[in-house]
Design an enzyme around this catalytic site. Sequence first.
Site, PDB file in Angstrom:
ATOM      1  N   TYR A   1      -2.000 -10.556 -11.745  1.00  0.00           N
ATOM      2  CA  TYR A   1      -2.730 -11.475 -10.855  1.00  0.00           C
ATOM      3  C   TYR A   1      -3.285 -12.660 -11.636  1.00  0.00           C
ATOM      4  O   TYR A   1      -3.138 -13.819 -11.231  1.00  0.00           O
ATOM      5  CB  TYR A   1      -3.856 -10.687 -10.172  1.00  0.00           C
TER       6      TYR A   1
ATOM      7  N   SER B   1      -7.492 -18.855  -7.340  1.00  0.00           N
ATOM      8  CA  SER B   1      -8.558 -17.848  -7.461  1.00  0.00           C
ATOM      9  C   SER B   1      -9.445 -18.200  -8.645  1.00  0.00           C
ATOM     10  O   SER B   1      -9.012 -18.930  -9.549  1.00  0.00           O
ATOM     11  CB  SER B   1      -7.905 -16.479  -7.711  1.00  0.00           C
TER      12      SER B   1
HETATM   13  P1  NAD Z   1      -5.247 -10.658   2.738  1.00  0.00           P
HETATM   14  O1  NAD Z   1      -4.615  -9.399   2.243  1.00  0.00           O
HETATM   15  O2  NAD Z   1      -6.124 -10.619   3.928  1.00  0.00           O
HETATM   16  O3  NAD Z   1      -4.141 -11.762   2.985  1.00  0.00           O
HETATM   17  C1  NAD Z   1      -2.964 -11.857   2.235  1.00  0.00           C
HETATM   18  C2  NAD Z   1      -1.899 -12.421   3.128  1.00  0.00           C
HETATM   19  O4  NAD Z   1      -0.663 -12.505   2.404  1.00  0.00           O
HETATM   20  C3  NAD Z   1      -1.634 -11.528   4.348  1.00  0.00           C
HETATM   21  O5  NAD Z   1      -1.427 -12.346   5.480  1.00  0.00           O
HETATM   22  C4  NAD Z   1      -0.357 -10.808   3.964  1.00  0.00           C
HETATM   23  O6  NAD Z   1       0.387 -10.405   5.089  1.00  0.00           O
HETATM   24  C5  NAD Z   1       0.335 -11.910   3.190  1.00  0.00           C
HETATM   25  N1  NAD Z   1       1.428 -11.422   2.361  1.00  0.00           N
HETATM   26  C6  NAD Z   1       1.424 -10.378   1.486  1.00  0.00           C
HETATM   27  N2  NAD Z   1       2.658 -10.212   0.984  1.00  0.00           N
HETATM   28  C7  NAD Z   1       3.449 -11.161   1.538  1.00  0.00           C
HETATM   29  C8  NAD Z   1       4.818 -11.491   1.429  1.00  0.00           C
HETATM   30  N3  NAD Z   1       5.660 -10.790   0.640  1.00  0.00           N
HETATM   31  N4  NAD Z   1       5.299 -12.516   2.166  1.00  0.00           N
HETATM   32  C9  NAD Z   1       4.477 -13.211   2.990  1.00  0.00           C
HETATM   33  N5  NAD Z   1       3.175 -12.942   3.140  1.00  0.00           N
HETATM   34  C10 NAD Z   1       2.671 -11.935   2.414  1.00  0.00           C
HETATM   35  O7  NAD Z   1      -6.032 -11.250   1.485  1.00  0.00           O
HETATM   36  P2  NAD Z   1      -6.852 -12.604   1.280  1.00  0.00           P
HETATM   37  O8  NAD Z   1      -8.056 -12.222   0.507  1.00  0.00           O
HETATM   38  O9  NAD Z   1      -7.003 -13.363   2.552  1.00  0.00           O
HETATM   39  O10 NAD Z   1      -5.894 -13.371   0.273  1.00  0.00           O
HETATM   40  C11 NAD Z   1      -5.339 -14.638   0.542  1.00  0.00           C
HETATM   41  C12 NAD Z   1      -5.168 -15.402  -0.761  1.00  0.00           C
HETATM   42  O11 NAD Z   1      -6.471 -15.640  -1.324  1.00  0.00           O
HETATM   43  C13 NAD Z   1      -4.376 -14.643  -1.820  1.00  0.00           C
HETATM   44  O12 NAD Z   1      -3.516 -15.528  -2.507  1.00  0.00           O
HETATM   45  C14 NAD Z   1      -5.464 -14.146  -2.754  1.00  0.00           C
HETATM   46  O13 NAD Z   1      -4.990 -13.945  -4.056  1.00  0.00           O
HETATM   47  C15 NAD Z   1      -6.458 -15.279  -2.675  1.00  0.00           C
HETATM   48  N6  NAD Z   1      -7.817 -14.923  -3.096  1.00  0.00           N
HETATM   49  C16 NAD Z   1      -8.528 -13.955  -2.446  1.00  0.00           C
HETATM   50  C17 NAD Z   1      -9.808 -13.653  -2.886  1.00  0.00           C
HETATM   51  C18 NAD Z   1     -10.644 -12.613  -2.227  1.00  0.00           C
HETATM   52  O14 NAD Z   1     -11.698 -12.288  -2.773  1.00  0.00           O
HETATM   53  N7  NAD Z   1     -10.264 -12.077  -1.096  1.00  0.00           N
HETATM   54  C19 NAD Z   1     -10.358 -14.338  -3.974  1.00  0.00           C
HETATM   55  C20 NAD Z   1      -9.609 -15.311  -4.603  1.00  0.00           C
HETATM   56  C21 NAD Z   1      -8.338 -15.608  -4.146  1.00  0.00           C
END
Ligand code: NAD
Length: 257
Positions: free
Chosen positions: A152, A139
């Site tokens: 985080y 991130s």
């Molecule tokens: P999201 O909530 O759509 O996806 C998160 C995924 O992780 C989901 O599939 C969820 O089921 C899974 N998950 C949660 N807990 C879990 C567990 N205990 N075991 C297995 N799977 C689990 O969110 P996203 O935005 O797609 O996030 C995906 C990644 O991207 C994350 O690591 C997040 O930190 C990172 N990220 C997101 C953003 C953003 O702006 N959305 C920015 C930077 C980084």
Amino acid sequence: MSLKDKTAIVTGSNSGIGLGIARALAREGADVVLNSFTDSEDDHALASEIAQDHGVVARYIQADMSKAEECRGLIEKAGACDILVNNAGIQHVAPIDSFPAEKWDAIIAINMNSVFHTTAAALPMMRKAGWGRVINVASGHGLRASPFKSAYVTAKHGVVGMTKVVGLETAKEPITCNAICPGYVLTPLVEAQIPDTAKEYGISEDEAVEKVILAKQPSKEFVTVEQLAGIAVFLCSDSAAQITGTSIAADGGWTAQ
Ligand code: NAD
């Protein structure tokens, strides 16, 4: 480029960025393993849909990334792992002095410790196959901090550090390890933190998006899942063979500041 005959495991891929990356890797011919902690019909239907759309083998394997043995079990159950995308992640927004300890533990376990366990289990398979790619979805918060996100920011900085170590440990092998550092992407994870951000700052939800969330992103646009999936595909290409141990920011200029 074709990723035919490669197996990609994407943690946390029944939604958001992980699902987008899994779809993009399947489009390039990779067999994919989807994962989350749930085990619903919808989860398995996503895998069937990807298999049908792209003519690849797609499976859904339930495993809770907060548990060390399930992280390692996911890789073992998949039976092969040429591409590992460590994507599972959760968020909680609160000041450190009232940050619930169980949320801290869950974020550190899911967002950081799981990367250690899956990578440790996958590297021997990559070595045996003579090729491998580890892609950590970190991130902008792996490179910069914001208030109220202690767990985080700690976890994502840890993932960026681990990425460097794994890049060095595999430097002489046909294996790379890199992190993608997205800025804000409008997925369920971000949608869920808008109300808390509004509350912490005492402003409306619209203002939270404009003045707090996108305030960090000079482009004033959300990053898209498709853009991040494209970076993951690039990291699997031959052009990226010498890119290792590094972080690729896709953040509309956030970390240039
Ligand atoms: P999201 O909530 O759509 O996806 C998160 C995924 O992780 C989901 O599939 C969820 O089921 C899974 N998950 C949660 N807990 C879990 C567990 N205990 N075991 C297995 N799977 C689990 O969110 P996203 O935005 O797609 O996030 C995906 C990644 O991207 C994350 O690591 C997040 O930190 C990172 N990220 C997101 C953003 C953003 O702006 N959305 C920015 C930077 C980084």
